[in-house]
Scaffold this motif. Structure first.
Motif, PDB file in Angstrom:
ATOM      1  N   PHE A   1      71.153 -23.028   0.036  1.00 53.30           N
ATOM      2  CA  PHE A   1      71.175 -22.039   1.121  1.00 53.30           C
ATOM      3  C   PHE A   1      69.751 -21.543   1.373  1.00 53.30           C
ATOM      4  N   PHE A   2      69.442 -21.200   2.627  1.00 54.32           N
ATOM      5  CA  PHE A   2      68.157 -20.567   2.896  1.00 54.32           C
ATOM      6  C   PHE A   2      68.082 -19.240   2.128  1.00 54.32           C
ATOM      7  N   GLU A   3      69.156 -18.485   2.223  1.00 54.71           N
ATOM      8  CA  GLU A   3      69.311 -17.245   1.464  1.00 54.71           C
ATOM      9  C   GLU A   3      70.795 -17.089   1.132  1.00 54.71           C
ATOM     10  N   ALA A   4      71.111 -16.263   0.149  1.00 53.90           N
ATOM     11  CA  ALA A   4      72.516 -16.051  -0.200  1.00 53.90           C
ATOM     12  C   ALA A   4      72.702 -14.654  -0.782  1.00 53.90           C
ATOM     13  N   PHE A   5      73.914 -14.172  -0.644  1.00 57.90           N
ATOM     14  CA  PHE A   5      74.271 -12.871  -1.222  1.00 57.90           C
ATOM     15  C   PHE A   5      75.759 -12.897  -1.571  1.00 57.90           C
ATOM     16  N   PHE A   6      76.064 -12.882  -2.852  1.00 61.43           N
ATOM     17  CA  PHE A   6      77.446 -12.899  -3.336  1.00 61.43           C
ATOM     18  C   PHE A   6      77.716 -11.536  -3.978  1.00 61.43           C
ATOM     19  N   LYS A   7      78.336 -10.681  -3.221  1.00 54.06           N
ATOM     20  CA  LYS A   7      78.445  -9.271  -3.598  1.00 54.06           C
ATOM     21  C   LYS A   7      79.109  -9.060  -4.961  1.00 54.06           C
TER      22      LYS A   7
ATOM     23  N   GLU B   1      65.026 -13.932  -6.685  1.00 57.76           N
ATOM     24  CA  GLU B   1      65.742 -12.823  -6.065  1.00 57.76           C
ATOM     25  C   GLU B   1      64.760 -11.812  -5.503  1.00 57.76           C
ATOM     26  N   ASN B   2      65.023 -11.369  -4.291  1.00 64.19           N
ATOM     27  CA  ASN B   2      64.236 -10.306  -3.669  1.00 64.19           C
ATOM     28  C   ASN B   2      65.112  -9.096  -3.451  1.00 64.19           C
ATOM     29  N   ARG B   3      64.536  -7.933  -3.550  1.00 61.94           N
ATOM     30  CA  ARG B   3      65.267  -6.724  -3.199  1.00 61.94           C
ATOM     31  C   ARG B   3      64.710  -6.199  -1.890  1.00 61.94           C
TER      32      ARG B   3
ATOM     33  N   SER C   1      84.994   4.659  10.904  1.00 54.35           N
ATOM     34  CA  SER C   1      86.336   5.093  10.580  1.00 54.35           C
ATOM     35  C   SER C   1      87.322   4.087  11.148  1.00 54.35           C
ATOM     36  N   LYS C   2      88.184   3.496  10.294  1.00 50.49           N
ATOM     37  CA  LYS C   2      89.150   2.510  10.775  1.00 50.49           C
ATOM     38  C   LYS C   2      90.172   3.151  11.711  1.00 50.49           C
ATOM     39  N   LEU C   3      90.517   4.391  11.440  1.00 46.85           N
ATOM     40  CA  LEU C   3      91.557   5.043  12.242  1.00 46.85           C
ATOM     41  C   LEU C   3      91.023   5.489  13.588  1.00 46.85           C
ATOM     42  N   LYS C   4      89.857   6.088  13.563  1.00 49.54           N
ATOM     43  CA  LYS C   4      89.323   6.648  14.809  1.00 49.54           C
ATOM     44  C   LYS C   4      88.373   5.698  15.522  1.00 49.54           C
ATOM     45  N   GLN C   5      88.053   4.549  14.863  1.00 46.83           N
ATOM     46  CA  GLN C   5      87.163   3.572  15.485  1.00 46.83           C
ATOM     47  C   GLN C   5      85.863   4.218  15.946  1.00 46.83           C
ATOM     48  N   GLN C   6      85.314   5.031  15.110  1.00 47.52           N
ATOM     49  CA  GLN C   6      84.075   5.681  15.507  1.00 47.52           C
ATOM     50  C   GLN C   6      83.054   5.619  14.375  1.00 47.52           C
ATOM     51  N   ASN C   7      81.812   5.685  14.781  1.00 49.98           N
ATOM     52  CA  ASN C   7      80.708   5.638  13.833  1.00 49.98           C
ATOM     53  C   ASN C   7      80.663   6.930  13.027  1.00 49.98           C
ATOM     54  N   ARG C   8      80.620   6.804  11.704  1.00 52.09           N
ATOM     55  CA  ARG C   8      80.575   7.992  10.847  1.00 52.09           C
ATOM     56  C   ARG C   8      79.216   8.161  10.193  1.00 52.09           C
ATOM     57  N   GLY C   9      78.231   7.384  10.659  1.00 46.48           N
ATOM     58  CA  GLY C   9      76.894   7.572  10.116  1.00 46.48           C
ATOM     59  C   GLY C   9      76.251   6.256   9.746  1.00 46.48           C
ATOM     60  N   LYS C  10      74.955   6.299   9.541  1.00 46.19           N
ATOM     61  CA  LYS C  10      74.240   5.100   9.119  1.00 46.19           C
ATOM     62  C   LYS C  10      73.105   5.499   8.195  1.00 46.19           C
ATOM     63  N   GLY C  11      72.564   4.500   7.492  1.00 47.00           N
ATOM     64  CA  GLY C  11      71.497   4.774   6.551  1.00 47.00           C
ATOM     65  C   GLY C  11      70.859   3.480   6.090  1.00 47.00           C
ATOM     66  N   VAL C  12      70.090   3.565   5.029  1.00 48.38           N
ATOM     67  CA  VAL C  12      69.400   2.395   4.484  1.00 48.38           C
ATOM     68  C   VAL C  12      69.741   2.280   3.011  1.00 48.38           C
ATOM     69  N   GLU C  13      70.060   1.057   2.574  1.00 49.06           N
ATOM     70  CA  GLU C  13      70.342   0.813   1.165  1.00 49.06           C
ATOM     71  C   GLU C  13      69.569  -0.411   0.706  1.00 49.06           C
ATOM     72  N   THR C  14      69.414  -0.520  -0.597  1.00 47.98           N
ATOM     73  CA  THR C  14      68.733  -1.676  -1.177  1.00 47.98           C
ATOM     74  C   THR C  14      69.743  -2.784  -1.422  1.00 47.98           C
ATOM     75  N   ILE C  15      69.352  -4.007  -1.103  1.00 44.43           N
ATOM     76  CA  ILE C  15      70.234  -5.156  -1.282  1.00 44.43           C
ATOM     77  C   ILE C  15      69.436  -6.280  -1.938  1.00 44.43           C
ATOM     78  N   SER C  16      70.059  -7.011  -2.847  1.00 42.66           N
ATOM     79  CA  SER C  16      69.378  -8.126  -3.507  1.00 42.66           C
ATOM     80  C   SER C  16      69.757  -9.418  -2.808  1.00 42.66           C
TER      81      SER C  16
ATOM     82  N   LEU D   1      74.193  -5.433  -5.404  1.00 46.46           N
ATOM     83  CA  LEU D   1      73.704  -6.543  -6.208  1.00 46.46           C
ATOM     84  C   LEU D   1      74.418  -7.823  -5.806  1.00 46.46           C
ATOM     85  N   SER D   2      73.775  -8.955  -6.101  1.00 51.16           N
ATOM     86  CA  SER D   2      74.392 -10.250  -5.848  1.00 51.16           C
ATOM     87  C   SER D   2      74.648 -10.953  -7.169  1.00 51.16           C
ATOM     88  N   TYR D   3      75.824 -11.567  -7.290  1.00 53.92           N
ATOM     89  CA  TYR D   3      76.016 -12.485  -8.411  1.00 53.92           C
ATOM     90  C   TYR D   3      75.011 -13.623  -8.258  1.00 53.92           C
ATOM     91  N   PRO D   4      74.408 -14.076  -9.334  1.00 52.46           N
ATOM     92  CA  PRO D   4      73.431 -15.172  -9.207  1.00 52.46           C
ATOM     93  C   PRO D   4      74.075 -16.518  -8.908  1.00 52.46           C
TER      94      PRO D   4
END
Length: 234
Positions: A10-16, A71-73, A82-97, A25-28
């Motif tokens: 794969f060019f890149e991969a992420f297995f949660k 692996e890069n972070r 919200s699944k019920l109201k179908q509306q955005n409840r916020g956004k942010g930034v998180e670290t992903i491997s 994190l990703s399983y290796p």
């Protein structure tokens, strides 16, 4: 029993990793459920049909011996809805491997006639290229390695419930991560072997099917030993 083995990059991969919500994190190495999804995509099966087709099959993967897992972070933007109201409840930034250009040997095992049929079909054409865990991560290259006999082995070179390990051989590198499985009742941790191999406890040596490819012992597991979600549960 026979196993069909495919080498895939794969060019890149992420297995949660299960249980993680933020700083994901990703399983290796892709778990058997992810490997089943890859074969299902290549065969053009829906998730429901794949679950039925693969009921009596076993799956596994290992790191290709000629490649190392890098692996890069990175920071990723997330949005909550919200699944019920179908509306955005916020956004942010998180670290992903993210795994960079990982190469794996992925395997499907089962009845010889079924595995030969799958191999013949894939040698002619594939329906869809599989993803590296999520649909943002594409295949760089793939090839059929061949068909191999499934046997019992005292060694494992990919992943195994941690409490089944009797000995870690010299020079072996590994990670321990939680997995949603029912192979063991108490400890949910799996040991992911990046290089080298581990030796099973004596009482476990007849419980795992393995396929040996170029000195790698790929342990293969049935899907029902893992927690399945959605259409895969049918």
């Amino acid at each position: 029993m026979k196993a069909l083995v495919i080498r895939i990059t794969f060019f890149e991969a992420f297995f949660k990793v299960h249980y993680t919500k933020t700083s994901r994190l990703s399983y290796p190495i892709p778990l058997p459920t992810s490997v089943a999804g890859m074969f299902g995509s290549m065969l053009g099966l829906s998730r429901r049909n794949a679950a039925r087709t693969f009921t009596d099959c076993v799956f596994g993967a290992c790191v290709d011996s000629s490649k190392k897992i890098a692996e890069n972070r990175e920071n990723a933007t997330y949005m909550l809805f919200s699944k019920l109201k179908q509306q955005n409840r916020g956004k942010g930034v998180e670290t992903i491997s993210i795994l960079n250009e990982p190469t794996y040997l992925i395997a499907i095992g089962g009845d010889e006639s079924k595995i030969m049929e799958i191999g013949n079909q894939l040698s002619k054409a594939i329906c869809y290229l599989p993803f590296g865990g999520q649909n943002d991560f594409f295949v760089k290259d793939w090839e059929i390695v061949g068909n191999f006999e499934i046997k019992n082995s005292e060694f494992v070179s990919n992943y195994i419930p941690t409490m089944w390990i009797g000995e870690i051989t010299s020079g072996t590198s590994f990670q321990i991560l939680p997995v949603n499985h029912n192979l063991a009742d108490i400890d949910k941790n799996f040991t992911f072997i990046l290089n080298g191999c581990v030796k099973l406890k004596k009482e476990r040596m007849n419980e795992i099917n393995t396929v040996e490819v170029s000195g790698k012992y790929i342990a293969l597991y049935p899907l029902h030993k893992f927690v399945l979600v959605g259409e895969w549960r049918t």
